[in-house]
Design a protein around this motif. Structure first.
Motif, PDB file in Angstrom:
ATOM      1  N   PHE A  34      -5.400  -4.608  -0.346  1.00  8.72           N
ATOM      2  CA  PHE A  34      -5.226  -4.259  -1.752  1.00  8.72           C
ATOM      3  C   PHE A  34      -4.206  -5.201  -2.392  1.00  8.72           C
ATOM      4  N   TYR A  36      -1.791  -4.797  -5.864  1.00  4.35           N
ATOM      5  CA  TYR A  36      -1.344  -3.964  -6.974  1.00  4.35           C
ATOM      6  C   TYR A  36      -0.399  -4.771  -7.857  1.00  4.35           C
ATOM      7  N   GLN A  38       2.762  -4.269 -10.864  1.00  2.00           N
ATOM      8  CA  GLN A  38       3.736  -3.325 -11.418  1.00  2.00           C
ATOM      9  C   GLN A  38       4.513  -3.988 -12.547  1.00  2.00           C
ATOM     10  N   GLY A  41       9.678  -0.972 -14.514  1.00  2.00           N
ATOM     11  CA  GLY A  41       9.905   0.453 -14.735  1.00  2.00           C
ATOM     12  C   GLY A  41       8.652   1.303 -14.772  1.00  2.00           C
ATOM     13  N   GLN A  42       7.540   0.741 -14.291  1.00  2.00           N
ATOM     14  CA  GLN A  42       6.269   1.464 -14.325  1.00  2.00           C
ATOM     15  C   GLN A  42       5.733   1.695 -12.922  1.00  2.00           C
ATOM     16  N   GLY A  43       4.646   2.448 -12.856  1.00  2.00           N
ATOM     17  CA  GLY A  43       3.963   2.643 -11.591  1.00  2.00           C
ATOM     18  C   GLY A  43       3.111   1.432 -11.238  1.00  2.00           C
ATOM     19  N   LEU A  44       2.359   1.549 -10.161  1.00  2.00           N
ATOM     20  CA  LEU A  44       1.516   0.448  -9.691  1.00  2.00           C
ATOM     21  C   LEU A  44       0.085   0.651 -10.162  1.00  2.00           C
ATOM     22  N   LEU A  46      -3.886  -0.830  -9.517  1.00  2.00           N
ATOM     23  CA  LEU A  46      -4.718  -1.592  -8.593  1.00  2.00           C
ATOM     24  C   LEU A  46      -5.388  -2.752  -9.314  1.00  2.00           C
ATOM     25  N   GLU A  88       5.473  -7.714 -11.296  1.00  2.00           N
ATOM     26  CA  GLU A  88       5.644  -7.832  -9.852  1.00  2.00           C
ATOM     27  C   GLU A  88       4.327  -7.463  -9.181  1.00  2.00           C
ATOM     28  N   PHE A  90       2.190  -6.696  -5.616  1.00  2.00           N
ATOM     29  CA  PHE A  90       2.329  -6.206  -4.249  1.00  2.00           C
ATOM     30  C   PHE A  90       1.003  -6.298  -3.520  1.00  2.00           C
ATOM     31  N   LEU A 102      -0.584   3.071   3.581  1.00  2.00           N
ATOM     32  CA  LEU A 102      -0.552   1.708   3.061  1.00  2.00           C
ATOM     33  C   LEU A 102       0.756   1.058   3.483  1.00  2.00           C
ATOM     34  N   PHE A 104       3.095  -1.966   2.519  1.00  2.00           N
ATOM     35  CA  PHE A 104       3.290  -2.859   1.390  1.00  2.00           C
ATOM     36  C   PHE A 104       4.131  -4.067   1.772  1.00  2.00           C
ATOM     37  N   GLY A 105       3.807  -5.198   1.144  1.00  2.00           N
ATOM     38  CA  GLY A 105       4.703  -6.330   1.205  1.00  2.00           C
ATOM     39  C   GLY A 105       5.880  -6.101   0.273  1.00  2.00           C
ATOM     40  N   ALA A 106       6.855  -6.993   0.338  1.00  2.00           N
ATOM     41  CA  ALA A 106       8.077  -6.841  -0.455  1.00  2.00           C
ATOM     42  C   ALA A 106       7.881  -7.182  -1.920  1.00  2.00           C
TER      43      ALA A 106
END
Lengths: 114, 114
Positions: A34, A36, A38, A41-44, A46, A88, A90, A102, A104-106
């Protein structure tokens, strides 16, 4: 152990330039992959996902990604970046069997210059 | 509109206090998740729930607790035992708990310990 590596912490590109964000994973079985995005200040949200089949997958907002099993990579690309793409990004690996975990990468933070 | 809501958006806590973060979804998803996000570390799984009245610890569950009494709700309590709770908390849900299911994310709650 399973892991996801995004080698680039920050990337800056000019508007209109092409973009490639790198993602490498470590997982013994066939991964679910996947990307994603972002905004601050928000959600992720897809962008796209790969489960099987064609290794080049298309996503929203003009993004695409290519799965390369031999390189354990799933790099994200866009031919022409817009200022609104600054965010950003991910990469994540979904593990098969059991629950939907899941890894996640940094993350890679993208800045776009006008 | 279907989606995930988190409240509050910002939360301030004094040391030694417990606080509860709300997460509600109207997507009719069975599985729900809580992640913690710190700068440069991606997302780390705190707890997840595959079905009502069931939940499991994730990678960093110490100092946190959850409940899943209703399908649509998965509140997270940050207890005084959590040594460094200042972070951005994201709730997510998916149709079921298979590794190939997209997770949908809420807008997040930023918790700051004063």
């Amino acid at each position: 152990a399973q892991s996801v590596t995004q080698p680039d912490i920050h990337i800056t590109v000019s508007e209109g330039a092409s973009l490639e964000l790198r993602c490498n994973y470590s997982y013994g079985a066939t991964p679910y992959l996947f990307w994603y995005v972002q905004s601050p200040g928000q959600g992720l949200q897809l962008l796209l996902k790969y489960f099987s089949g064609d290794t080049l997958v298309q996503g929203i907002k003009g993004f695409e990604a290519e799965f390369k099993r031999s390189q354990s990579s799933f790099n994200l690309r866009k031919p022409s970046v817009h200022w609104s793409d600054a965010a950003e990004y991910f990469c994540a690996v979904g593990l098969s069997g059991g629950y939907n975990k899941l890894i996640f990468g940094a993350g890679t933070r993208l800045a776009v210059h006008p | 509109d279907g989606g995930i809501t988190q409240s509050p958006k910002y939360l301030f806590r004094k040391e030694g206090q417990n606080v509860t973060l709300s997460c509600e979804q109207n997507l009719n998803h069975d599985a729900m998740y809580w992640y913690r996000q710190d700068p440069g570390q991606g997302l780390r799984l705190i707890y997840y729930s595959q079905i009502v009245n069931d939940f499991q610890k994730g990678d960093i569950a110490e100092g946190y607790s959850v409940s899943r009494e209703k399908k649509e709700s998965f509140p997270l309590t940050v207890t005084s035992a959590q040594k460094n709770p200042t972070a951005f908390y994201l709730c997510a849900s998916s149709i079921t708990s298979g590794g190939n299911n997209e997770q949908f994310f809420g807008p997040g709650t930023r918790l700051t310990v004063l």
